[in-house]
Design an enzyme around this catalytic site. Structure first.
Site: not given
Ligand code: NAD
Length: 278
Positions: A46, A51, A76, A109, A231-233, A237, A241
């Site tokens: 997504d 972004y 979006k 959006h 979201k995670s970098v 995690r 998730n």
């Protein structure tokens, strides 16, 4: 581990119920994060024009070795693309940046009801849908009265409404409206950017089921039937998730989590939000 289920949209297309969100991932980190997500098993990304990392998402898709058809890509239309011409031109840019000739899902959006007539942007999305360049189209941050206008004044009903949802903002009204109109709800900020993870109710359910707080909250969304893309970098995690399909919450746990609702919106109110980037 069991795979990610697909939901069926109102036009018959499938959408993976779990994806990976890239909001606030700086462009230089995006390709590596998306590649890690692909390695873990995520197949739904997504992103958004806002972004500013669509190009890096495209680089990751290209580098992944995955077939285009194996990946579900959402973007979006940005708030500063309001006219038909601007929407169409920005859509072409999105495809070029993503390195593809279609997106799986394109959203408006924000409705920006005090700034513009969102039916204009919607009609432009109907054009790219009819051309097959957006396989599905939808909206984000639309309240029921905004969607009612689309249904009354345009031809193609949205397939998706992406809104803020988490245990502090369970969005019963909008989700019921979406359901009644065969619109899939996508829950953004599904763990409230981490804010709900220390809640004693969540940590207590997590202890009972032997899972982490993030897994419990994400599983709550899955069992409600919404699409999520945390979201995670952080690779660990991201893995955590993704591991949502080998346990279940009881009806009682579901209710207990829903009872945390407190109109705890973190993001802007869609009826008032009027931010347009330069
Ligand atoms: P989120 O609820 O997914 O939370 C992300 C933050 O939570 C991360 O930055 C990280 O710090 C933390 N986190 C993630 N996994 C964790 C774990 N397992 N344990 C502990 N902490 C963890 O918030 P988000 O990024 O705002 O929302 C997810 C996605 O939704 C975005 O990336 C974007 O794709 C979409 N989104 C859409 C809109 C919209 O207006 N349509 C707005 C915001 C977000």
């Amino acid at each position: 581990m069991a795979g990610v289920p697909a939901l069926t949209l109102n036009n018959g297309n499938g959408i993976p119920q779990l994806g990976f969100g890239v909001y606030q991932i700086p462009p230089p980190q995006t390709a590596a994060a998306v590649l890690s997500a692909f390695e873990i098993g995520y197949r739904h990304i997504d992103t958004a024009q806002m972004y500013e990392n669509e190009k890096e998402v495209g680089e990751a898709v290209a580098a992944s070795g995955l077939e285009r058809g194996e990946v579900f890509l959402t973007s979006k239309v940005n708030n500063n693309r309001q006219t038909r011409e601007e929407v169409l031109a920005s859509f072409d840019e999105t495809l070029a940046k993503l390195g593809t000739d279609y997106v799986d899902l394109m959203l408006i959006h924000w409705p920006l009801p005090t700034v513009r007539d969102f039916t204009v942007a919607w009609k432009a999305l109907e054009e790219v849908y009819r051309e097959g360049r957006a396989r599905s189209i939808g909206v984000s941050n639309f309240e029921p009265h905004h969607i009612r206008r689309l249904l009354a004044e345009t031809d193609i009903p949205p397939s998706v409404n992406q809104i803020e949802v988490h245990p502090y903002l369970i969005q019963s009204e909008v989700r019921e409206f979406d359901d009644e109109h065969q619109i899939v709800t996508e829950a953004w900020s599904p763990i409230a950017q981490g804010d709900v993870l220390d809640d004693p109710v969540i940590t207590s359910v997590a202890r009972t089921v032997g899972r982490t707080p993030a897994q419990v909250v994400l599983r709550w969304h899955i069992q409600r039937g919404d699409v999520v893309f945390p979201k995670s970098v952080n690779r660990e995690r991201m893995r955590e998730n993704f591991a949502l399909f080998d346990f279940e919450l009881s009806a009682q746990d579901m209710e207990t989590i829903s009872s945390l609702d407190r109109n705890g919106r973190r993001g802007p109110n869609p009826n008032e939000f009027a931010w347009v980037p330069r």
